[in-house]
Design an enzyme around this catalytic site. Sequence first.
Site, PDB file in Angstrom:
ATOM      1  N   HIS A  55       0.849  -1.192   0.000  1.00 58.89           N
ATOM      2  CA  HIS A  55       0.000   0.000   0.000  1.00 58.89           C
ATOM      3  C   HIS A  55       0.881   1.237   0.000  1.00 58.89           C
ATOM      4  CE1 HIS A  55      -3.257   2.674   0.532  1.00 58.89           C
ATOM      5  NE2 HIS A  55      -2.785   3.130   1.682  1.00 58.89           N
ATOM      6  N   ASP A  57       1.073   4.997  -0.272  1.00 60.13           N
ATOM      7  CA  ASP A  57       0.382   6.287  -0.243  1.00 60.13           C
ATOM      8  C   ASP A  57       1.084   7.299  -1.137  1.00 60.13           C
ATOM      9  OD1 ASP A  57      -1.758   5.900   1.734  1.00 60.13           O
ATOM     10  OD2 ASP A  57      -0.081   5.479   3.093  1.00 60.13           O
ATOM     11  N   ASP A 177      -7.665   1.479   1.729  1.00 63.41           N
ATOM     12  CA  ASP A 177      -7.397   2.320   2.895  1.00 63.41           C
ATOM     13  C   ASP A 177      -8.341   3.498   3.146  1.00 63.41           C
ATOM     14  OD1 ASP A 177      -5.936   2.918   5.213  1.00 63.41           O
ATOM     15  OD2 ASP A 177      -4.597   4.290   4.167  1.00 63.41           O
ATOM     16  N   HIS A 419      -6.080   9.614  -0.752  1.00 64.38           N
ATOM     17  CA  HIS A 419      -6.850   9.591   0.499  1.00 64.38           C
ATOM     18  C   HIS A 419      -6.115  10.166   1.706  1.00 64.38           C
ATOM     19  CE1 HIS A 419      -4.855   5.611   0.252  1.00 64.38           C
ATOM     20  NE2 HIS A 419      -4.669   5.770   1.551  1.00 64.38           N
TER      21      HIS A 419
HETATM   22 ZN   LIG Z   1      -3.230   4.902   2.719  1.00 66.98          ZN
END
Ligand SMILES: [Zn+2]
Length: 998
Positions: A55, A57, A177, A419
Amino acid sequence: MAPPALLVLVAVAVITAAATMARQASAARAAFAVASNATAGAGGKLNVHLVPHSHDDVGWLKTVDQYYVGSNNSIQRACVMNTLDSVVDALARNPDRKFVVVEQAFFQRWWAEQLPNIQAIVRKLVASGQIEFVNGGWCMHDEAAVHYIDMIDQTTLGHRMIKKQFNKTPSAGWQIDPFGHSAVQAYLLGAELGFNSLHFARIDYQDRERRKADKGLEVIWRGSRTFGSSAQIFTNIFPVNYSPPDGFGFEVLDEDIVPVQDDLQQFDNNIKERVNDFVAAAIAQANVTRTNHIMWTMGDDFSYQYAESWFRNMDKLIYHVNKDDRVHALYSTPSIYTDAKHISNESWPVKYDDYFPYADAKNAYWTGYYSSRPTFKRYVRVQSGYYLAARQIEFLLGRSSLGLFTTSLEDPMGIAQHHDAVSGTAKQHTTDDYSKRLALGASKVEKGVNIALTCLINSNRTCMSSVVKFSQCPLLNISYCPSTEETILAAKNLVVVAYNPLGWDRSEFIRVPVNDENLIVKSSDGTIIDSQLVEVDSVSRNLAKFYVKAYLGIIADKPPRYWLVFQASVPPMGWNSYYISRSIGTGHNSTVYVATMVSPSNDMVEVGPGPLKMSFSLAFGQLKRIFNSVSGVDLPIEQNFFWYRSNEGDTVDSQASGAYIFRPNVTTPTIASSPVPLKVIRGPLINEVHQQFNSWIYQVTRLYKNKEHAEVEYTIGPIPIDDDIGKEVITRLTKTWPQTARNHREDWGLNVTEPVAGNYYPVNLGVYVADEKYELSILVDRAVGASSIQDGELEIMLHRRILRDDNKGVDEPLGEVVCLDGSCKGLTARGTYYVKVDKLGHGAHWRRTYGQQVYSPYLLAFTHEYETSWKSYNVAKASMMDANYSLPDNVAIVTLQNLDDGTTLLRLAHLFQAAEDPRYSVITKVELRKAFGKRSIKELTETNLSANQKKSEMKKVDWRVTGNTENGPIPLKGGPVDSESLVVELGPMEIRTFLLKF
Ligand SMILES: [Zn+2]
């Protein structure tokens, strides 16, 4: 969040083991096929789908750059280049291994840096299915604070690159997420993209427990009431989060790593325990999951920094677990998993509405982020509307030597939807980086637009950029616009060119700051039009002074004295020019109207030069009544500001309010002020009511000559914290409305723990409340959180300044400051909301159409020119569309964009839901030949939403559902587009996407 790995004695043993594993894995694939076919009945073996992922970001604790290259590691050890490099190496070692690639902002950058030999390997890995692109957008966008057009844009950007490079169309949504989920994600950014499945982790903890008990975590989500089962998607909600089960994370250097040690010749052999643990964890998950297929998300935040660690351990687990034979383990992907679920022929629960709000504990409602960083949220929204308009102008100009100048905004805009970006949950330095990227992108686009406009309006369509020098004013909201403030020379005009990005005629008021009080405004045909000067208030002047220096380093020595207000009418997707000059003599000047304290002799003061009147109490200085003389609606409504005291954690729970979490200390907020000093400015075009609620909240209500709504501009800040109290500021409108649905969840009986925060919902465009007779509608200029805590109330959270961190990851208090000359003060947020009252059932038209106007304001460009010479070589007013043609009120052009392959992307959106409005919730038609005027369309291809596949080639999968299997009314949808007539039909809420060739 958090991640989950045999040294073998001799080289020969390694080779043997690998060969065995490879054979075993092939057998596994065959076994999987058998197992999944066998699941219809009972008794099939449990299949554990291991889905390797990282994941990543697109900015959060570090900037997107820092994450990519792996710098600033004292904040977080993370390097996406390491992940991608090592994943490719690890996948190449064993053809059974798989990996899902998500964020294209990272992948595309990495891809562009690879040598041809590595690119060739990656192409093979993608072709064989070892790499599967999931989601495939530029980022994993937020779902509460994003505009749907930005969701579509950022997904399209990634999807089209994947299509171009690999000829692949992602089939799974991977929103693992984001902090709660929107029904729009399911039907629009899911089904309409051609996705078969959607996967995520975060839903309310009470909802999750109930769904685990009912084996209802996996659902068929019908996110649109309008489209029902025709836009449904299989949705997989993880039972815990997006990490592997405890003990099965294998990130290199992780202190908790328990590698699989299966060499019997050595110490610490743990294969028996590891297999037992694996089987136990699998059975536990199977107990809350329908069918004999479960998914393990094998990865975490920025994991696979050394991918071999994960894959080596998973290879061994798969080998030994399958040898053990109680359960079956396999490398998988979301699409393989979804196919297995589909083949099982199971029935699934149906889900309709949002997964908002999200709480992960009793006092941890993630409803603060709906409003966190309000000025950044506004900045993203402004750029969104600007990007849309600029792409239209680029299209109107046609392919030119300017190239595709608007691409400067595609990467910053894509990243900003992440996000942790527009959500307001990144660290301050990362948020600054997002802003910087947007500003750099926008300034390039602005330069392009200035030149493009010059060419476009030139009568001969020649680009004499040396002749006209347009400028634009991005800081108009704080009354800073050098080209309108400068003195207009005697023989010259200040020319204002207003471009209208909407598909219909509009007539909006333009306000520009000026210093001269003797001005006349002429329309493009030379007639003098009404104008009004309104004194700039001291709050705005001070704001301009401070922020212009803080943002631009420029000392605005002479803040503007007046706002010049006039009404500009602009044709659809076209422009109109207005000429402002100094008046010689008298007669036609715009008149100055200054603020006056209203006379204390009356109890109430009524303001409004047009159909909408507002009455304010003189005793309290507050709104009392709204009256619309057109509709006859007359409602007692009050409005005030309040603030919630941020909870810093208490004896009950240490949970504090913060960037993510809203946890007020008490359920009743503190009123900002009462009574409120009131000033009224009257004039023929505009009336203003100025209210100083306290030393840090100022509000101007504007009522216009021929408008039925009020425009309310608030200026909040710096929020004082010298009392050591965090404050979360709301505006509240109150009327005696009947019961509002509160403490209510569609799917389960809510146990109320946070009566305020648990009733907050994300508002992107607007919100309304209704009783049996009336509707009160509010449109917002950015994403906010809103609620109705008491009957009759509607509240919107506008600004937050908090002293503590909420312990959800960002590890910074939400305390935005702006620094100048070495000293810092709290951020001031300025914004506008729009208010209208209607009879019940009559508000939708304004909300939908005016909502478009709020999102897509005029694009204004300014220049100082000689009137006659200007007019001799420029077209003052024009539209892309045929004369007398405009789009119907229920349709908007949401994309018109030249692509780099020579095609043009067009998206048309029907703005109304089914049954929302009797007149507008109907099939509507757009005549493309008329809409594109002189440009003739040679070829038209309808595609899915992200334009990476033909509409006709989209595959829809049927799913069995439990309970009420009624599909609802059959949605109205437009038929195929005839290539001769080129008429596009749209049903309610329908968005149709086309690739055009001219
Ligand atoms: Zn995230």
